[in-house]
Design an enzyme around this catalytic site. Structure first.
Site, PDB file in Angstrom:
ATOM      1  N   GLY A  21       0.998  -1.075   0.114  1.00 28.76           N
ATOM      2  CA  GLY A  21       0.089   0.083  -0.067  1.00 28.76           C
ATOM      3  C   GLY A  21       0.901   1.175   0.053  1.00 28.76           C
ATOM      4  O   GLY A  21       0.846   2.098   0.808  1.00 28.76           O
ATOM      5  N   GLU A  38       0.272  -1.147  -4.740  1.00 31.75           N
ATOM      6  CA  GLU A  38      -0.658  -0.369  -4.532  1.00 31.75           C
ATOM      7  C   GLU A  38      -1.918  -0.876  -5.269  1.00 31.75           C
ATOM      8  O   GLU A  38      -1.829  -0.872  -6.666  1.00 31.75           O
ATOM      9  CB  GLU A  38      -0.026   1.317  -4.956  1.00 31.75           C
ATOM     10  CG  GLU A  38      -1.135   2.262  -5.021  1.00 31.75           C
ATOM     11  CD  GLU A  38      -2.103   2.527  -3.574  1.00 31.75           C
ATOM     12  OE1 GLU A  38      -3.180   2.443  -3.842  1.00 31.75           O
ATOM     13  OE2 GLU A  38      -1.290   2.699  -2.576  1.00 31.75           O
ATOM     14  N   ASN A  51      -3.122  -6.572  -5.553  1.00 33.44           N
ATOM     15  CA  ASN A  51      -3.684  -6.423  -4.103  1.00 33.44           C
ATOM     16  C   ASN A  51      -3.019  -7.476  -3.378  1.00 33.44           C
ATOM     17  O   ASN A  51      -2.986  -8.561  -3.404  1.00 33.44           O
ATOM     18  CB  ASN A  51      -5.061  -7.201  -4.396  1.00 33.44           C
ATOM     19  CG  ASN A  51      -5.954  -7.499  -3.039  1.00 33.44           C
ATOM     20  OD1 ASN A  51      -5.373  -7.336  -1.958  1.00 33.44           O
ATOM     21  ND2 ASN A  51      -7.127  -7.744  -3.182  1.00 33.44           N
ATOM     22  N   LEU A 103       2.883   1.127   6.000  1.00 35.89           N
ATOM     23  CA  LEU A 103       2.699   2.641   6.689  1.00 35.89           C
ATOM     24  C   LEU A 103       1.319   3.311   6.671  1.00 35.89           C
ATOM     25  O   LEU A 103       0.994   3.407   5.464  1.00 35.89           O
ATOM     26  CB  LEU A 103       3.960   3.365   6.019  1.00 35.89           C
ATOM     27  CG  LEU A 103       5.377   2.648   5.662  1.00 35.89           C
ATOM     28  CD1 LEU A 103       6.112   3.703   5.124  1.00 35.89           C
ATOM     29  CD2 LEU A 103       5.765   2.140   7.258  1.00 35.89           C
ATOM     30  N   ASP A 124      -5.107   1.669   6.078  1.00 37.61           N
ATOM     31  CA  ASP A 124      -6.492   2.082   5.962  1.00 37.61           C
ATOM     32  C   ASP A 124      -6.699   1.416   7.399  1.00 37.61           C
ATOM     33  O   ASP A 124      -6.842   0.328   7.508  1.00 37.61           O
ATOM     34  CB  ASP A 124      -7.355   1.704   4.877  1.00 37.61           C
ATOM     35  CG  ASP A 124      -8.448   1.783   4.913  1.00 37.61           C
ATOM     36  OD1 ASP A 124      -9.251   2.280   6.077  1.00 37.61           O
ATOM     37  OD2 ASP A 124      -9.334   2.067   3.817  1.00 37.61           O
ATOM     38  N   THR A 131       6.394   9.715   4.235  1.00 40.81           N
ATOM     39  CA  THR A 131       5.239   9.314   3.194  1.00 40.81           C
ATOM     40  C   THR A 131       4.399  10.595   3.554  1.00 40.81           C
ATOM     41  O   THR A 131       4.369  11.398   4.405  1.00 40.81           O
ATOM     42  CB  THR A 131       4.450   8.311   4.014  1.00 40.81           C
ATOM     43  OG1 THR A 131       3.914   8.503   5.047  1.00 40.81           O
ATOM     44  CG2 THR A 131       5.187   6.885   3.854  1.00 40.81           C
ATOM     45  N   GLU A 132       3.369  10.817   2.483  1.00 38.47           N
ATOM     46  CA  GLU A 132       2.361  12.038   2.548  1.00 38.47           C
ATOM     47  C   GLU A 132       1.542  12.029   3.628  1.00 38.47           C
ATOM     48  O   GLU A 132       1.296  12.844   4.469  1.00 38.47           O
ATOM     49  CB  GLU A 132       1.591  11.860   1.112  1.00 38.47           C
ATOM     50  CG  GLU A 132       0.526  12.902   1.152  1.00 38.47           C
ATOM     51  CD  GLU A 132      -0.263  12.428  -0.274  1.00 38.47           C
ATOM     52  OE1 GLU A 132      -1.107  11.882  -0.063  1.00 38.47           O
ATOM     53  OE2 GLU A 132      -0.113  13.411  -1.194  1.00 38.47           O
TER      54      GLU A 132
END
Length: 248
Positions: free
Chosen positions: A52, A75, A119, A139, A142, A220-221
């Site tokens: 992810g 991703e 996936n 990281l 969800d 990361t964002e």
């Protein structure tokens, strides 16, 4: 590079209803030279996997630090995967090549990083052979807050068996989140799984993994967003146990 807004996609892609995902039937069927052309014919396969990977912040931060280590982001969102592909392609083109005196076998920076749309909850062992990874990253996954959605969480007993399979003994699982409930969930599941043992941040830093941890915290964002909002980050890292006999 084009702006992220053109690539944005709903964060909550449903991992149970993906369509038109291409994946290899086995790791041996994977042609890594398409992803890492500078490493073609070296026999190298990915050692770091970012599950992810979002917009690729971790991969981009780590790539220059470990130029001979292949890294793969996984991703599920189409546009986000495309963004990371475009970002890596741009970096490969615009970065200065490695000097001839460098020990790196890569032709230039960022040759060691790539991304697949996949996936990971279903197809991880299709990509990575047994004991081939030295690091797995989860990281800011969800949180899937609702109890009925907990089955969609990226850490679960069934998935931990797969993570233990692809990780080398001594390999590290890195998890971080700004959601305390999810942190406790991931930590508890990893603690209860017989093939993993907790490893402290201090021990990892002493073992020379400080640059990896620094990237986990802030590359990361999502990590940057948490910092902007003065939020807390919860880190939990686990080592794949060395085992003997047939229990692996």
């Amino acid at each position: 590079l084009s702006q992220k807004k053109h690539y944005r996609q709903r964060a909550h892609a449903n991992p149970f209803s993906d369509h038109a995902l291409d994946y290899p039937v086995s790791p041996q069927a994977m042609d890594w030279s398409e992803h890492f052309p500078a490493f073609a014919n070296t026999g190298k396969t990915p050692e770091f996997a970012d599950i992810g990977c979002g917009f690729g912040g971790l991969l981009i931060a780590l790539a220059p630090l470990f130029p001979d280590t292949l890294m793969l982001g996984m991703e599920i969102r189409v546009q986000v995967t495309q963004y990371v592909q475009d970002r890596i392609a741009a970096l490969r083109m615009t970065s200065a090549p490695v000097t001839p005196s460098s020990t790196s076998i890569a032709a230039g920076p960022y040759q060691n990083v790539s991304v697949v749309r996949a996936n990971a909850m279903k197809f991880l062992p299709n990509y990575f052979s047994k004991h081939s990874l030295s690091a797995l990253f989860f990281l800011f996954p969800d949180p899937h807050f609702k109890t009925r959605k907990h089955k969609a969480r990226i850490i679960s007993p069934a998935l931990l068996a797969e993570y233990a399979y692809v990780l080398k003994p001594g390999g590290i699982v890195y998890t971080i989140t700004d959601v305390r409930d999810l942190h406790e969930w991931m930590k508890t599941h990893l603690e209860n799984f017989p093939l993993f043992e907790a490893v402290s941040e201090a021990d990892l830093r002493e073992a020379g993994k400080g640059p990896i941890l620094d990237a986990v915290y802030s590359s990361t964002e999502e990590g940057k967003k948490v910092e902007r909002n003065d939020g807390e980050k919860w880190l939990a890292c686990f080592r794949r146990k060395e085992t003997t006999g047939r229990s692996e």
